[in-house]
Design a protein around this motif. Sequence first.
Motif, PDB file in Angstrom:
ATOM      1  N   ILE A  22      18.058  39.459 -14.898  1.00 36.64           N
ATOM      2  CA  ILE A  22      18.233  40.871 -14.547  1.00 36.64           C
ATOM      3  C   ILE A  22      19.241  41.475 -15.515  1.00 36.64           C
ATOM      4  O   ILE A  22      20.404  41.064 -15.570  1.00 36.64           O
ATOM      5  CB  ILE A  22      18.719  41.020 -13.087  1.00 36.64           C
ATOM      6  CG1 ILE A  22      17.708  40.389 -12.127  1.00 36.64           C
ATOM      7  CG2 ILE A  22      18.927  42.492 -12.741  1.00 36.64           C
ATOM      8  CD1 ILE A  22      18.167  40.333 -10.688  1.00 36.64           C
ATOM      9  N   LEU A  25      20.402  47.754 -13.816  1.00 37.15           N
ATOM     10  CA  LEU A  25      20.102  48.250 -12.473  1.00 37.15           C
ATOM     11  C   LEU A  25      20.342  49.757 -12.468  1.00 37.15           C
ATOM     12  O   LEU A  25      21.394  50.224 -12.909  1.00 37.15           O
ATOM     13  CB  LEU A  25      20.983  47.555 -11.441  1.00 37.15           C
ATOM     14  CG  LEU A  25      20.713  47.831  -9.960  1.00 37.15           C
ATOM     15  CD1 LEU A  25      21.095  46.604  -9.126  1.00 37.15           C
ATOM     16  CD2 LEU A  25      21.516  49.033  -9.455  1.00 37.15           C
ATOM     17  N   LEU A  35      15.171  47.721 -10.874  1.00 31.61           N
ATOM     18  CA  LEU A  35      15.755  46.504 -11.448  1.00 31.61           C
ATOM     19  C   LEU A  35      15.094  46.236 -12.787  1.00 31.61           C
ATOM     20  O   LEU A  35      13.859  46.117 -12.864  1.00 31.61           O
ATOM     21  CB  LEU A  35      15.540  45.307 -10.518  1.00 31.61           C
ATOM     22  CG  LEU A  35      16.178  45.355  -9.124  1.00 31.61           C
ATOM     23  CD1 LEU A  35      15.846  44.078  -8.362  1.00 31.61           C
ATOM     24  CD2 LEU A  35      17.676  45.549  -9.219  1.00 31.61           C
ATOM     25  N   SER A  42      10.320  45.874 -15.333  1.00 35.16           N
ATOM     26  CA  SER A  42      11.240  46.281 -14.269  1.00 35.16           C
ATOM     27  C   SER A  42      10.481  46.400 -12.965  1.00 35.16           C
ATOM     28  O   SER A  42       9.240  46.466 -12.947  1.00 35.16           O
ATOM     29  CB  SER A  42      11.930  47.606 -14.609  1.00 35.16           C
ATOM     30  OG  SER A  42      10.992  48.659 -14.707  1.00 35.16           O
ATOM     31  N   THR A  71      25.318  50.271  -4.653  1.00 38.90           N
ATOM     32  CA  THR A  71      24.827  49.961  -5.996  1.00 38.90           C
ATOM     33  C   THR A  71      25.881  49.197  -6.796  1.00 38.90           C
ATOM     34  O   THR A  71      25.534  48.349  -7.622  1.00 38.90           O
ATOM     35  CB  THR A  71      24.414  51.247  -6.736  1.00 38.90           C
ATOM     36  OG1 THR A  71      25.466  52.219  -6.646  1.00 38.90           O
ATOM     37  CG2 THR A  71      23.160  51.839  -6.141  1.00 38.90           C
ATOM     38  N   GLU A  75      25.138  45.631  -8.497  1.00 44.74           N
ATOM     39  CA  GLU A  75      25.402  45.313  -9.901  1.00 44.74           C
ATOM     40  C   GLU A  75      26.252  44.055 -10.028  1.00 44.74           C
ATOM     41  O   GLU A  75      25.979  43.182 -10.859  1.00 44.74           O
ATOM     42  CB  GLU A  75      26.101  46.494 -10.579  1.00 44.74           C
ATOM     43  CG  GLU A  75      25.204  47.701 -10.786  1.00 44.74           C
ATOM     44  CD  GLU A  75      25.954  48.872 -11.387  1.00 44.74           C
ATOM     45  OE1 GLU A  75      27.200  48.780 -11.514  1.00 44.74           O
ATOM     46  OE2 GLU A  75      25.315  49.878 -11.724  1.00 44.74           O
ATOM     47  N   LEU A  78      23.896  41.057  -8.992  1.00 47.02           N
ATOM     48  CA  LEU A  78      22.608  40.816  -9.642  1.00 47.02           C
ATOM     49  C   LEU A  78      22.651  40.797 -11.163  1.00 47.02           C
ATOM     50  O   LEU A  78      21.890  40.051 -11.791  1.00 47.02           O
ATOM     51  CB  LEU A  78      21.588  41.875  -9.190  1.00 47.02           C
ATOM     52  CG  LEU A  78      20.785  41.578  -7.924  1.00 47.02           C
ATOM     53  CD1 LEU A  78      21.692  41.453  -6.698  1.00 47.02           C
ATOM     54  CD2 LEU A  78      19.747  42.674  -7.687  1.00 47.02           C
TER      55      LEU A  78
END
Length: 582
Positions: A22, A25, A35, A42, A71, A75, A78
């Motif tokens: 990943i 984001l 993502l 994505s 979020t 972040e 991920l």
Amino acid sequence: MDRFVLQQITQELRTTLSGMRITNLSHVDQNTVQLGFSGGLSAILSIDPNLPRLYQTTATLEATGKRTPFTSKLEHALLGATLTEISMQETDRIVEFLGERVNKIGVVHRFRLVFEIMGRMCNLLLVDPKEHQIIDCLKRSERGGRRQFPGEPYQFPSPPSGISIAGLERDQLQTELEQRPTQTIRSALMQAVQEFYPQLVDEILYQAQVDKARRVEALTVRQWSQVMEATMAFINRIHSGQFEPTIMVDAHDKLIALSAFPLHHVGEVARSFPTMNAAAETFYQTTQAQFMEAELRRQLQHIIEKNIQKLEGLKHQLEIDLKQAENAAEFRLKGELITANLHRLKPGLKTVRLPNYYEHPPVELEIELDPTISPQKNADRYFRKYRKARDGREIIAARRIEIKKSLQEWNQFRNELEQAIHLSDLQVLEAKLKRGGEIRPKDERRRRKSKKSLEEVIRPHQYTTSEGWTVLVGRNNTENDVLTLHIARKNDIWLHAQGVPGSHVVLRRDGRREISPKALEEAAAIAAFHSRAKHSEHVPVIYTERRYVRKPRGAAPGQVTCSQEKSIFVKPKRPTVGANRD
């Protein structure tokens, strides 16, 4: 998004994204996250109640959403991690993303992202894979007996009622349906089989040529046979994996439905796609554009009609004012006649009849008077009306020209809106209205609502005492100010550790007259814990009603003064009951 579409998308994502890292984001909007993975692919995850969706894309969507604590936590968990597994729950539309990353010193950090895509119950949750507790979620709620808040244990929803298609035999299905004799065959099928949804059942009955409103007990032998054959044909098709990624379209080329099978009962044309993700990307991007177009059209229509209605009202009022202005000569005449006959008039008269010397022969004119003022002041009153009416005629004439011109412009906007076909046509009209100042920029509207937004964005800690009282705690100086000065009600109880830096604490009264001593003591213990004296054995805590707390002019954030306070000695205690906000 139905179960079989989601099942196919999940399988395809597992093939294309497993093992990918990943890399970015993006918070597309308040309901949608994108993502980004190594290799340029994505995934779109959206809990939009009108269009919940999950699909793979190579496009990068424009990010209009604000950065949020959720979020930020996403972040942190991920970014840089490798996606190791994508799976879907057997009993419901829930997709789980599992992954891990290794930090610089070799420690492995794992994540678990749960995407619940169940209509208006949608949510995206970051869950601790070890403790199975919610770290944070896109939408905090309490529904269906499940609390989805940070710190709460994550629970799967209760499995749907009915039997599963796994290993389902014809006789078993018929027995299940016969237990619902008074229901319609449509309702009975949906309740009998866990995986069935309205559009699929409607297609089964369409293929069976049986009225979906017919009750189970009223089915003929032939209809029973038709329903069973059509249902088992679909079940066998599902078991054998004979899916056909399809978008159903009507005669006007409007998209109606996304399905894992052609649904002939809802559309005239079925467009097939090589993969379910390709079908989903086409369907959702087109449908979202249609939603955007419909919403923009609705907003523009509201603005245009509101302004036309306002101008029509002004035009009508000016017509009334003009009629009054036309009486200017009459007002002057009455003022002159009263002045000429002051020697004949006595105070207290309501009306008087005076000869109009401007007529030949003179004719008596009846004039209304205000009995509470003198005859001279009555004359002055009529002269004032005359001057106002005289001057008003010029103003009204100019205003009528302005309003006529404005009405022509807004009617032109209305015509342009009616003739607009595409989203680009609407955007041109929107830009035209913005240039004319008819639509305020979003940042200006945001500034006007900044106070409300501050209170909505800044949310203090919230706890519940053993007796059910709510306690709010500020986390920093800015939040202390908002909590004390904007959120707390005037009769709530405000608390603070005495003589040491600490959080502002508010004990919600919620309509109660008397303060429970136990609730007060627990709130004071929380205030003591959220202070620099948290490690002391006993801490004095002051408390008073919020109405007696003031912020001096020019004081720094978090600094207030209070009066009529009392104090209580308590032992600092970490809140353990009912914490429901991080």
